[in-house]
Design a protein around this motif. Structure first.
Motif, PDB file in Angstrom:
ATOM      1  N   ARG A  72       0.848  -1.200   0.000  1.00  0.00           N
ATOM      2  CA  ARG A  72       0.000   0.000   0.000  1.00  0.00           C
ATOM      3  C   ARG A  72       0.881   1.246   0.000  1.00  0.00           C
ATOM      4  O   ARG A  72       1.739   1.420   0.863  1.00  0.00           O
ATOM      5  CB  ARG A  72      -0.888  -0.034   1.250  1.00  0.00           C
ATOM      6  CG  ARG A  72      -1.898   1.058   1.322  1.00  0.00           C
ATOM      7  CD  ARG A  72      -2.800   0.810   2.540  1.00  0.00           C
ATOM      8  NE  ARG A  72      -3.617   1.950   2.851  1.00  0.00           N
ATOM      9  CZ  ARG A  72      -4.744   2.242   2.252  1.00  0.00           C
ATOM     10  NH1 ARG A  72      -5.208   1.456   1.296  1.00  0.00           N
ATOM     11  NH2 ARG A  72      -5.428   3.308   2.598  1.00  0.00           N
ATOM     12  N   ARG A  73       0.640   2.127  -0.990  1.00  0.00           N
ATOM     13  CA  ARG A  73       1.469   3.312  -1.117  1.00  0.00           C
ATOM     14  C   ARG A  73       0.840   4.315  -2.082  1.00  0.00           C
ATOM     15  O   ARG A  73      -0.068   3.982  -2.823  1.00  0.00           O
ATOM     16  CB  ARG A  73       2.868   2.943  -1.606  1.00  0.00           C
ATOM     17  CG  ARG A  73       2.895   2.368  -3.029  1.00  0.00           C
ATOM     18  CD  ARG A  73       4.192   1.637  -3.316  1.00  0.00           C
ATOM     19  NE  ARG A  73       4.266   1.103  -4.671  1.00  0.00           N
ATOM     20  CZ  ARG A  73       3.693  -0.018  -5.077  1.00  0.00           C
ATOM     21  NH1 ARG A  73       2.968  -0.737  -4.236  1.00  0.00           N
ATOM     22  NH2 ARG A  73       3.826  -0.431  -6.322  1.00  0.00           N
ATOM     23  N   ILE A  74       1.378   5.521  -2.051  1.00  0.00           N
ATOM     24  CA  ILE A  74       1.054   6.574  -3.014  1.00  0.00           C
ATOM     25  C   ILE A  74       2.266   6.667  -3.935  1.00  0.00           C
ATOM     26  O   ILE A  74       3.398   6.751  -3.457  1.00  0.00           O
ATOM     27  CB  ILE A  74       0.814   7.922  -2.311  1.00  0.00           C
ATOM     28  CG1 ILE A  74      -0.361   7.821  -1.340  1.00  0.00           C
ATOM     29  CG2 ILE A  74       0.601   9.032  -3.332  1.00  0.00           C
ATOM     30  CD1 ILE A  74      -0.432   8.977  -0.352  1.00  0.00           C
ATOM     31  N   LEU A  85      -2.868   5.564  -6.413  1.00  0.00           N
ATOM     32  CA  LEU A  85      -3.161   5.075  -5.074  1.00  0.00           C
ATOM     33  C   LEU A  85      -3.122   3.559  -5.191  1.00  0.00           C
ATOM     34  O   LEU A  85      -3.989   2.960  -5.834  1.00  0.00           O
ATOM     35  CB  LEU A  85      -4.532   5.567  -4.604  1.00  0.00           C
ATOM     36  CG  LEU A  85      -4.768   7.086  -4.717  1.00  0.00           C
ATOM     37  CD1 LEU A  85      -6.135   7.447  -4.170  1.00  0.00           C
ATOM     38  CD2 LEU A  85      -3.667   7.874  -4.036  1.00  0.00           C
ATOM     39  N   SER A 111       7.357   9.307   3.492  1.00  0.00           N
ATOM     40  CA  SER A 111       6.116   8.988   4.196  1.00  0.00           C
ATOM     41  C   SER A 111       5.369  10.286   4.446  1.00  0.00           C
ATOM     42  O   SER A 111       5.992  11.349   4.587  1.00  0.00           O
ATOM     43  CB  SER A 111       6.403   8.325   5.544  1.00  0.00           C
ATOM     44  OG  SER A 111       6.973   7.061   5.369  1.00  0.00           O
ATOM     45  N   ARG A 115      -0.823  15.816   8.165  1.00  0.00           N
ATOM     46  CA  ARG A 115      -2.065  16.024   7.415  1.00  0.00           C
ATOM     47  C   ARG A 115      -2.812  17.190   8.041  1.00  0.00           C
ATOM     48  O   ARG A 115      -2.937  17.267   9.253  1.00  0.00           O
ATOM     49  CB  ARG A 115      -2.945  14.770   7.491  1.00  0.00           C
ATOM     50  CG  ARG A 115      -2.440  13.607   6.702  1.00  0.00           C
ATOM     51  CD  ARG A 115      -3.198  12.308   6.961  1.00  0.00           C
ATOM     52  NE  ARG A 115      -4.589  12.415   7.304  1.00  0.00           N
ATOM     53  CZ  ARG A 115      -5.603  11.946   6.568  1.00  0.00           C
ATOM     54  NH1 ARG A 115      -5.355  11.311   5.454  1.00  0.00           N
ATOM     55  NH2 ARG A 115      -6.839  12.066   6.968  1.00  0.00           N
ATOM     56  N   GLY A 177      -4.903   7.789   2.321  1.00  0.00           N
ATOM     57  CA  GLY A 177      -3.615   7.865   3.007  1.00  0.00           C
ATOM     58  C   GLY A 177      -3.614   8.579   4.330  1.00  0.00           C
ATOM     59  O   GLY A 177      -3.812   9.779   4.389  1.00  0.00           O
ATOM     60  N   ASP A 178      -3.355   7.817   5.380  1.00  0.00           N
ATOM     61  CA  ASP A 178      -3.185   8.404   6.704  1.00  0.00           C
ATOM     62  C   ASP A 178      -1.736   8.845   6.895  1.00  0.00           C
ATOM     63  O   ASP A 178      -0.867   8.530   6.087  1.00  0.00           O
ATOM     64  CB  ASP A 178      -3.543   7.382   7.792  1.00  0.00           C
ATOM     65  CG  ASP A 178      -5.042   7.118   7.858  1.00  0.00           C
ATOM     66  OD1 ASP A 178      -5.816   8.048   7.583  1.00  0.00           O
ATOM     67  OD2 ASP A 178      -5.417   5.986   8.174  1.00  0.00           O
ATOM     68  N   ILE A 181       1.699   6.839   5.752  1.00  0.00           N
ATOM     69  CA  ILE A 181       1.634   6.031   4.524  1.00  0.00           C
ATOM     70  C   ILE A 181       2.846   6.365   3.639  1.00  0.00           C
ATOM     71  O   ILE A 181       3.295   7.507   3.596  1.00  0.00           O
ATOM     72  CB  ILE A 181       0.313   6.230   3.746  1.00  0.00           C
ATOM     73  CG1 ILE A 181       0.211   5.169   2.634  1.00  0.00           C
ATOM     74  CG2 ILE A 181       0.206   7.629   3.201  1.00  0.00           C
ATOM     75  CD1 ILE A 181      -1.161   5.058   2.041  1.00  0.00           C
ATOM     76  N   ARG A 182       3.337   5.359   2.955  1.00  0.00           N
ATOM     77  CA  ARG A 182       4.509   5.545   2.093  1.00  0.00           C
ATOM     78  C   ARG A 182       4.140   6.318   0.837  1.00  0.00           C
ATOM     79  O   ARG A 182       3.076   6.134   0.259  1.00  0.00           O
ATOM     80  CB  ARG A 182       5.109   4.200   1.716  1.00  0.00           C
ATOM     81  CG  ARG A 182       5.817   3.540   2.893  1.00  0.00           C
ATOM     82  CD  ARG A 182       6.405   2.216   2.535  1.00  0.00           C
ATOM     83  NE  ARG A 182       5.332   1.296   2.152  1.00  0.00           N
ATOM     84  CZ  ARG A 182       5.459   0.332   1.253  1.00  0.00           C
ATOM     85  NH1 ARG A 182       6.591   0.141   0.638  1.00  0.00           N
ATOM     86  NH2 ARG A 182       4.448  -0.441   0.969  1.00  0.00           N
ATOM     87  N   VAL A 183       5.087   7.161   0.414  1.00  0.00           N
ATOM     88  CA  VAL A 183       4.980   7.921  -0.829  1.00  0.00           C
ATOM     89  C   VAL A 183       6.245   7.620  -1.628  1.00  0.00           C
ATOM     90  O   VAL A 183       7.357   7.822  -1.129  1.00  0.00           O
ATOM     91  CB  VAL A 183       4.879   9.440  -0.586  1.00  0.00           C
ATOM     92  CG1 VAL A 183       4.866  10.209  -1.900  1.00  0.00           C
ATOM     93  CG2 VAL A 183       3.666   9.788   0.266  1.00  0.00           C
TER      94      VAL A 183
END
Length: 187
Positions: A72-74, A85, A111, A115, A177-178, A181-183
């Motif tokens: 799971r990542r952006i 996504l 990451s 936010r 994405g909280d 979360i990886r980017v």
């Protein structure tokens, strides 16, 4: 002595004033910039003898860039100006075009570090769904969308790290994405 107005008169006056303010704001918003979408043109392979019932096939969404990690990542492509996504299985649940600011991140893995629901961007535009993930050249780099859905071009001469998107894409990213979360940023 001055005569007092009945309470119904005050309430009616306040209601009329509030209604007029809402209408004025709605008219002002309607005259603001609106995002536009590119219109697909028929390809050169379309034949003049095609049947009327044959509809053009929608183009497939671009694949998730290779070597963008796992899970799971952006994923953000600098060259394609696009976000993916990606779910835990490695499939893109959504992909969309973005408008980068004047300062961009370097390719690498990051990451989401903060936010913020909404604020005024450094370009003066009211933005929402702000997700910070790095700093480049002293500028905070974050994904966001304008509250009014527009994406004005970056101001000349300003260092801006906002990566803007359409309003519905910003809402989808915010839900996806909280913090933490990886980017992955690729060329």
């Amino acid at each position: 002595m001055a005569a007092r107005l009945p309470s119904w008169a005050w309430v009616s006056g306040l209601t009329a004033g509030a209604t007029a303010a809402v209408v004025a704001l709605a008219v002002q918003a309607d005259h603001g910039p609106h995002p536009t979408a590119a219109v697909a043109k028929p390809g050169a392979s379309a034949s003049a003898g095609a049947h009327a019932s044959t509809a053009p096939k929608p183009s497939a969404a671009p694949a998730v860039p290779a070597a963008s990690g796992e899970g799971r990542r952006i994923v953000y492509s600098l060259g394609a100006k696009r976000l993916w996504l990606v779910d835990a299985t490695g499939k893109a649940s959504r992909t969309f075009a973005v408008w980068p600011g004047t300062v961009g991140p370097r390719p690498g893995r990051y990451s989401v570090i903060k936010r913020i629901q909404s604020l005024k961007g450094s370009d003066g535009v009211e933005i929402e769904h702000v997700m910070y993930f790095t700093v480049a050249s002293g500028v905070n780099i974050a994904f966001s969308n304008a509250l009014d859905g527009s994406s004005p071009p970056p101001a000349d001469g300003k260092k801006l790290g906002g990566i803007r998107m359409h309003k519905e894409d910003g809402a989808a990213l915010w839900s996806f994405g909280d913090q933490g979360i990886r980017v992955t940023v690729v060329s």
